[in-house]
Design a protein around this motif. Structure first.
Motif, short mmCIF file in Angstrom:
data_model
loop_
_atom_site.label_atom_id
_atom_site.label_comp_id
_atom_site.label_asym_id
_atom_site.label_seq_id
_atom_site.Cartn_x
_atom_site.Cartn_y
_atom_site.Cartn_z
N CYS A 123 0.83 -1.21 0.00
CA CYS A 123 0.00 0.00 0.00
C CYS A 123 0.86 1.26 0.00
N SER A 124 2.00 1.21 0.67
CA SER A 124 2.91 2.36 0.66
C SER A 124 3.43 2.59 -0.75
N TYR A 125 3.75 1.53 -1.45
CA TYR A 125 4.22 1.64 -2.83
C TYR A 125 3.13 2.28 -3.70
N ASP A 126 1.90 1.82 -3.54
CA ASP A 126 0.79 2.38 -4.32
C ASP A 126 0.54 3.84 -3.96
N TRP A 127 0.71 4.19 -2.67
CA TRP A 127 0.57 5.59 -2.26
C TRP A 127 1.59 6.45 -2.99
N GLY A 128 2.85 6.00 -3.03
CA GLY A 128 3.88 6.73 -3.75
C GLY A 128 3.57 6.81 -5.24
N TRP A 129 3.08 5.71 -5.81
CA TRP A 129 2.71 5.69 -7.24
C TRP A 129 1.63 6.74 -7.51
N ASN A 130 0.61 6.75 -6.66
CA ASN A 130 -0.50 7.70 -6.85
C ASN A 130 -0.05 9.14 -6.64
N ALA A 131 0.84 9.36 -5.66
CA ALA A 131 1.33 10.72 -5.41
C ALA A 131 2.08 11.26 -6.62
N ALA A 132 2.87 10.41 -7.26
CA ALA A 132 3.60 10.83 -8.46
C ALA A 132 2.62 11.15 -9.59
N GLN A 133 1.57 10.33 -9.74
CA GLN A 133 0.57 10.58 -10.77
C GLN A 133 -0.09 11.95 -10.53
N ASN A 134 -0.38 12.23 -9.26
CA ASN A 134 -1.00 13.51 -8.91
C ASN A 134 -0.07 14.67 -9.22
N SER A 135 1.22 14.55 -8.85
CA SER A 135 2.18 15.61 -9.10
C SER A 135 2.36 15.83 -10.60
N PHE A 136 2.43 14.75 -11.35
CA PHE A 136 2.60 14.86 -12.80
C PHE A 136 1.39 15.56 -13.42
N GLN A 137 0.20 15.21 -12.93
CA GLN A 137 -1.01 15.83 -13.47
C GLN A 137 -1.04 17.33 -13.17
N ASN A 138 -0.48 17.74 -12.01
CA ASN A 138 -0.37 19.17 -11.72
C ASN A 138 0.39 19.88 -12.83
N ALA A 139 1.52 19.28 -13.25
CA ALA A 139 2.33 19.88 -14.30
C ALA A 139 1.59 19.89 -15.63
N VAL A 140 0.87 18.81 -15.93
CA VAL A 140 0.12 18.73 -17.19
C VAL A 140 -0.95 19.82 -17.25
N VAL A 141 -1.67 20.01 -16.15
CA VAL A 141 -2.72 21.04 -16.12
C VAL A 141 -2.10 22.42 -16.34
N ALA A 142 -0.98 22.69 -15.68
CA ALA A 142 -0.33 24.00 -15.82
C ALA A 142 0.17 24.20 -17.26
N GLU A 143 0.76 23.15 -17.84
CA GLU A 143 1.23 23.26 -19.23
C GLU A 143 0.04 23.49 -20.18
N THR A 144 -1.11 22.90 -19.86
CA THR A 144 -2.31 23.11 -20.67
C THR A 144 -2.76 24.56 -20.59
N GLN A 145 -2.74 25.11 -19.38
CA GLN A 145 -3.12 26.51 -19.20
C GLN A 145 -2.21 27.45 -19.99
N LEU A 146 -0.94 27.04 -20.17
CA LEU A 146 0.02 27.87 -20.88
C LEU A 146 0.00 27.62 -22.39
N GLY A 147 -0.88 26.73 -22.84
CA GLY A 147 -1.04 26.51 -24.27
C GLY A 147 -0.04 25.57 -24.90
N ALA A 148 0.56 24.68 -24.12
CA ALA A 148 1.50 23.71 -24.69
C ALA A 148 0.80 22.84 -25.71
N SER A 149 1.48 22.56 -26.82
CA SER A 149 0.87 21.74 -27.86
C SER A 149 0.66 20.32 -27.39
N SER A 150 1.53 19.83 -26.54
CA SER A 150 1.38 18.49 -25.96
C SER A 150 1.77 18.57 -24.50
N PRO A 151 0.83 18.91 -23.62
CA PRO A 151 1.15 19.12 -22.20
C PRO A 151 1.83 17.92 -21.54
#
Length: 709
Positions: A123-151
């Motif tokens: 479960c700790s491994y999955d928590w870390g996996w999910n936390a990384a997915q969440n952090s990555f999605q933060n960057a994707v959303v921000a890149e989308t807001q900035l108009g990146a062609s492929s966030p």
């Protein structure tokens, strides 16, 4: 890094150009590529004026904790895109709060590991996996807001760093006692899960930010399982220190890729260059046609790209770092240089190939007595040749003769002295190199003893035998000085003329044999005062409480004649000293200071005393610097909550900060060298200079002044 972010607080009016550094680092900065100097920022910089004209930036995607979002992420990414690198790297906060009162904890996750919702490695491994997915999605959303062609591509194409610090929530730190192996394993699994998650998302470079102290406190000794990941080290005072730290050992055994240091009010960052090895090689002329060697960057897990800028066509370096030649090369030295890059990091390489150099190997010297010099022979050797080697002598004749095959001989019996033969060695392929061979003839070398220490009452009967090597037959000793106190017989027996007073006596002379071999001798007799057996080191020792049961140390003295007996008079049962002077303990000792005393004596009547103080210390975490508070950056404001930064060292162990009534101070992060303190001041509080009292978990305290408006 901040407890709930990584970057330091920036005063809003500050505009920093990172190529302008403190005076202690100015000379270092002048030789550093601009793209190697950057900063890292996160939520504390929201609304601040960030520096311009910098090489790169690392932007924190969280609001200080896992599963949160930096509210200024898009703005800070847009700023980072104005740096020389144009694309920011990212870092993510990490932690392991466990399942208790954690609504985000996985409860029935089936992949990447099966987690039923308990407090386990899976479960700790999955928590870390999910936390990384969440952090990555933060960057994707921000890149989308900035108009990146492929966030998603933009977020995955740059390096990511995991912020692993004791200021965040970890199971291994949550109880206030020593962590269990299960807690350490769970915390390590979180980090492993984050690394795997980012890798699955297409991120090619995932590094780890921490210190040796914090890393071992969180994951124990198992952290070397992540040695394939680059390391980012904080805590260095200047750019010069940061550059030197690139060769420091890392907490995971991974390559140290970046160093953090204070720079103009921000966390400055220095990218360590990629260092390629090997840098040199040698080969014969014949073998040069098929020569190849592989360049590599030690500890770098990412693929390294090599771009050659000089050295061709003789030497060719492929994009993967394979060094080859254009064919058979003439005898000489060839050099290839170029640049390297891997995962956004860069460096240079230089490779030197020496072709056709024959290198002399052992032997290069020998010794012989005068009689044996007439029949002396030895064989010269070289390495790097292709086929038979021819030796051509240029000096040293007629005493020494070197044959074309490298056999060294003499012209007959040689007088005592030193003889040298020199020349060149070559083969038919064109390989060549110098040689030199030295023969020392007729030197008698002295062997121990050369010194003795006795008491006055033992001088009348004192004798000792001098010894030598390298002679041919019996040796005659001829005394030149030191008589009448010391007498040396023709056979080398040293004696005295009788009872000698306290002092130092030296005799010198010559040695010879019937063959003409010769040498010198020296003997020093020190007559010490009766009772002058003097104790030498050690007189003190220190040991941690957990190692006190096996403590042992050997006492030593000077001025004794022969074997010394140690007689203990105090200190038992805690400390025990054997008759031979071995000090040990009776078992495990509690923290404190222990003293043992006694007397020393030898068979000649010399006596003395001894003492040993053993300090048993508490077990402290390794590598913790002294507690120092130098200054406070920032100003407290009545009626507001602000972030202040305390600069110093030794800020580990979850410190607390207190001030005067009406002010609440809460530590949001400690990095060891900095404390980030959220300070709330009651409205109407008077301005002035006040004092913070910093208290560590071990009850150590220190004070530092700050200003309140």
């Amino acid at each position: 890094m901040l407890r709930f972010a990584r970057a330091l607080l920036v005063v809003p009016v500050l505009a920093v150009v990172l190529t302008v550094v403190d005076s202690g680092a100015a000379s270092a900065a002048s030789s550093v590529p601009a793209t190697s100097l950057g900063v890292d920022v996160s939520w504390p910089q929201c609304g601040a004026t960030l520096p311009t004209s910098i090489g790169f930036a690392v932007v924190g995607v969280n609001d200080g904790r896992t599963m949160t979002t930096n509210p200024c992420l898009a703005t800070e990414i847009a700023w980072a895109q104005t740096t020389t690198s144009a694309s920011p790297a990212f870092y993510a906060n990490t932690g392991n709060p466990g399942p208790l009162n954690n609504t985000s904890w996985p409860t029935s996750q089936q992949t990447p590991q099966v987690c039923p919702g308990d407090d386990s490695v899976a479960c700790s491994y999955d928590w870390g996996w999910n936390a990384a997915q969440n952090s990555f999605q933060n960057a994707v959303v921000a890149e989308t807001q900035l108009g990146a062609s492929s966030p998603s591509t933009a977020a995955a194409a740059v390096p990511w760093w995991l912020d692993v610090e004791t200021a965040n929530s970890w199971e291994s730190l949550g109880t206030g006692t020593a962590p269990t192996s299960a807690q350490l394993a769970n915390d390590l699994a979180v980090i492993q899960g984050e690394v795997a998650s980012f890798t699955a998302l297409g991120v090619s470079s995932v590094g780890i930010y921490s210190t040796s102290y914090q890393w071992s406190a969180i994951v124990g000794s198992s952290g070397t399982s992540l040695a394939a990941n680059n390391v980012w080290l904080p805590g260095y005072a200047t750019l010069t220190d940061a550059q030197a730290a690139c060769t420091a050992a890392s907490f995971t055994d991974g390559r140290v890729a970046m160093i953090q240091y204070p720079s103009n009010g921000l966390d400055g960052d220095y990218v360590c260059p990629l260092e390629s090895t090997p840098t040199t090689a040698s080969v014969s002329v014949t073998s040069s046609a098929s020569f190849n060697d592989q360049l590599a960057v030690t500890g770098e897990s990412q693929s390294v790209t090599y771009v050659q800028t000089s050295g061709s066509p003789s030497l060719n370096v492929s994009s993967t770092g394979m060094v080859t030649t254009s064919g058979q090369l003439a005898s000489g030295t060839y050099n290839a240089t170029g640049t390297t890059s891997a995962g956004g990091l860069t460096g240079t390489f230089s490779f030197t190939l020496t072709v056709g150099l024959l290198v002399q190997s052992s032997p290069t010297s020998a010794s012989a007595s005068v009689p044996t010099s007439a029949t002396f022979t030895d064989q010269l050797n070289v390495s790097g040749a292709s086929g038979p080697v021819t030796f051509s002598q240029t000096s040293g004749t007629p005493s020494l003769l070197v044959s074309p095959t490298g056999v060294v001989s003499t012209s007959g019996a040689l007088a005592s002295g030193t003889y040298v033969a020199q020349g060149t060695a070559s083969d038919q392929a064109g390989d060549a190199g110098p040689y030199s061979f030295q023969v020392v003839v007729g030197t008698i070398s002295r062997l121990p003893p050369s010194k003795a220490v006795v008491g006055p009452n033992a001088t009348a009967t004192f004798t000792d035998q001098l010894n030598v090597s390298g002679a041919s037959g019996p040796v005659t000793f001829t005394q030149i000085s030191g008589a009448p106190s010391l007498i040396v017989s023709p056979t080398g027996l040293v004696s005295t003329s009788g009872v000698l007073p306290v002092g130092s006596y030296v005799t010198r002379g010559k040695t010879s044999d019937a063959s003409g071999d010769a040498g010198t001798f020296l003997f020093n007799l020190i007559v010490s005062r009766v009772g002058a057996v003097l104790q030498s080191s050690p007189t003190t020792a220190a040991v941690a409480a957990n190692a006190s049961a096996t403590f042992a140390d050997q006492l030593a003295v000077t001025g004794a004649s022969g074997t010394v007996t140690f007689t203990q008079s105090s200190g038992t049962p805690s400390l025990v000293v054997s008759p031979t002077g071995l000090a040990s303990t009776s078992g495990a000792l509690v923290v404190g200071s222990y003293l043992v005393q006694g007397t020393t004596s030898d068979l000649s009547g010399d006596t003395g005393t001894f003492t040993l103080t053993v300090t048993v210390t508490a077990v402290h975490p390794p590598n913790v610097p002294p507690l120092i508070a130098r200054r406070v950056i920032g100003t407290a404001v009545a009626g507001r909550t602000v972030m202040l930064r305390i600069i110093g060292s030794g800020f580990y162990g979850r410190p607390t900060v207190r001030s005067h009534a009406g002010t609440i101070a809460r530590v949001t992060k400690d990095t060891g060298t900095q404390l980030f303190v959220r300070v709330s001041v009651r409205a109407g509080s008077r301005p002035g200079t006040f004092t913070f009292t910093i208290t560590l978990a071990n009850k150590k305290t220190i004070k530092v002044r700050y200003v309140q408006h």
